[in-house]
Design an enzyme around this catalytic site. Structure first.
Site: not given
Ligand code: PMV
Length: 307
Positions: A103, A108, A148
């Site tokens: 989401a 992950s 992330d």
């Molecule tokens: O995968 P998500 O929905 O957490 O978002 C990725 C964020 C982006 O900026 C679109 C891609 C990235 O690698 O930062």
């Protein structure tokens, strides 16, 4: 002999507050760690020759991590274990999470960070854990920005620029966020490709949009540090419009943003890759009206403070 694992490890979920997509091109983003993350626990299997298993009931995952598996989660976990010189046999790993998976809330990265910590232990450096997590994240995202993994490992509010050390941001007042899952699946790789295709088609128009997203991040950080929630709300609305110009919003997300604002949010934007995933609203004076505006979507309320 089986390679040892630590018994327990944790990692944060994440929400991108401002700056998604532009961050891929080297502009800044600001993201916050979520208390809702993952906890992994490892127990030896009765026969040490049996493959490592991974069971996360909340995400409907029950996998054997054997080489040759074509399940992306199994492949990503095997990449992490290979990076860390971790075991591929002899352990049963079980996970608990209050985070919805797939989401855009960093599920992950939380998984791969926690898995690296099972191997390295609680005292591992953030940089080592992030490097191991990225080995797995590449299976999902091809070319992840690394945001992330960093937030999953470190938590708090971070200003992030690709390839630079992240800077911790100290909110002047807790950020009252509401994350509303759209229930629509999203593919980060597809959305990154959409944005890239728009940039390649109309670079002289779209490059300034990316620059404006980066400017919204800098202004947003100033607002966060000074507890200026009204300005931050306006910046959420501006960012949502800019993301629409990058071709990564959708009629459903636009409707949700309008509904959140009508229900008293100070501002609302898509968060993450877009076209699905979640909406992020900055809560106003009456959180209950936000809940009432999305009766079927289970909004998640989070107060983000300094880590
Ligand atoms: O995968 P998500 O929905 O957490 O978002 C990725 C964020 C982006 O900026 C679109 C891609 C990235 O690698 O930062």
């Amino acid at each position: 002999m089986t390679i040892p694992l630590h018994p327990r490890a944790e990692a944060h979920g994440k929400v991108i507050v401002l700056g998604e997509h532009a961050v891929v091109y080297g502009y800044p983003a600001v993201a916050a760690g979520l208390p809702q993350g993952i906890v992994l626990e490892a127990q030896p299997r009765p026969d040490p020759r049996l493959p490592v298993t991974l069971t996360i009931p909340a995400w409907d995952l029950d996998l054997e991590l054997h080489p040759g598996s074509d399940h992306p989660v199994a492949r990503a976990c095997l990449e992490v274990l290979a990076h860390c010189d971790g075991p591929v046999t002899g352990w049963a790993i079980r996970g608990a999470s209050a985070l919805p998976s797939r989401a855009g809330l960093g599920s992950s990265a939380a998984l791969t960070v926690a898995l690296a910590r099972l191997v390295y232990g609680p005292d591992a450096s953030i940089d080592d854990v992030v490097a191991a997590s990225l080995a797995g994240e590449r299976v999902f995202h091809g070319e992840p920005s690394g945001l992330d993994s960093r937030v999953a490992a470190q938590g708090g509010v971070l200003r992030y620029v690709r390839g630079e050390p992240p800077r911790a941001i100290n909110p002047g007042a807790p950020l009252p966020l509401c994350i509303i899952p759209s229930g629509i699946p999203r593919s980060t790789a597809d959305q990154v490709a959409r944005c890239r295709s728009r940039l390649e088609h109309l670079p002289s128009v779209v490059r300034p949009v990316l620059i404006a997203v980066g400017q919204a991040v800098e202004s947003g950080i100033h607002a966060i540090e000074h507890g200026d929630l009204d300005t931050l709300g306006v910046l959420f609305d501006v960012a949502h419009g800019l993301l629409g110009a990058l071709d990564v919003s959708s009629p459903a997300l636009d409707r949700m943003a309008a509904d959140a604002r009508a229900a008293g949010a100070r501002g609302a934007k898509l968060t993450g890759a877009g076209r699905g995933g979640c909406l992020l609203a900055l809560v106003g004076d009456a959180p209950e009206t936000l809940t009432a505006a999305f009766p079927n979507l289970r909004p998640l309320f989070v107060e983000v403070a300094a880590s």
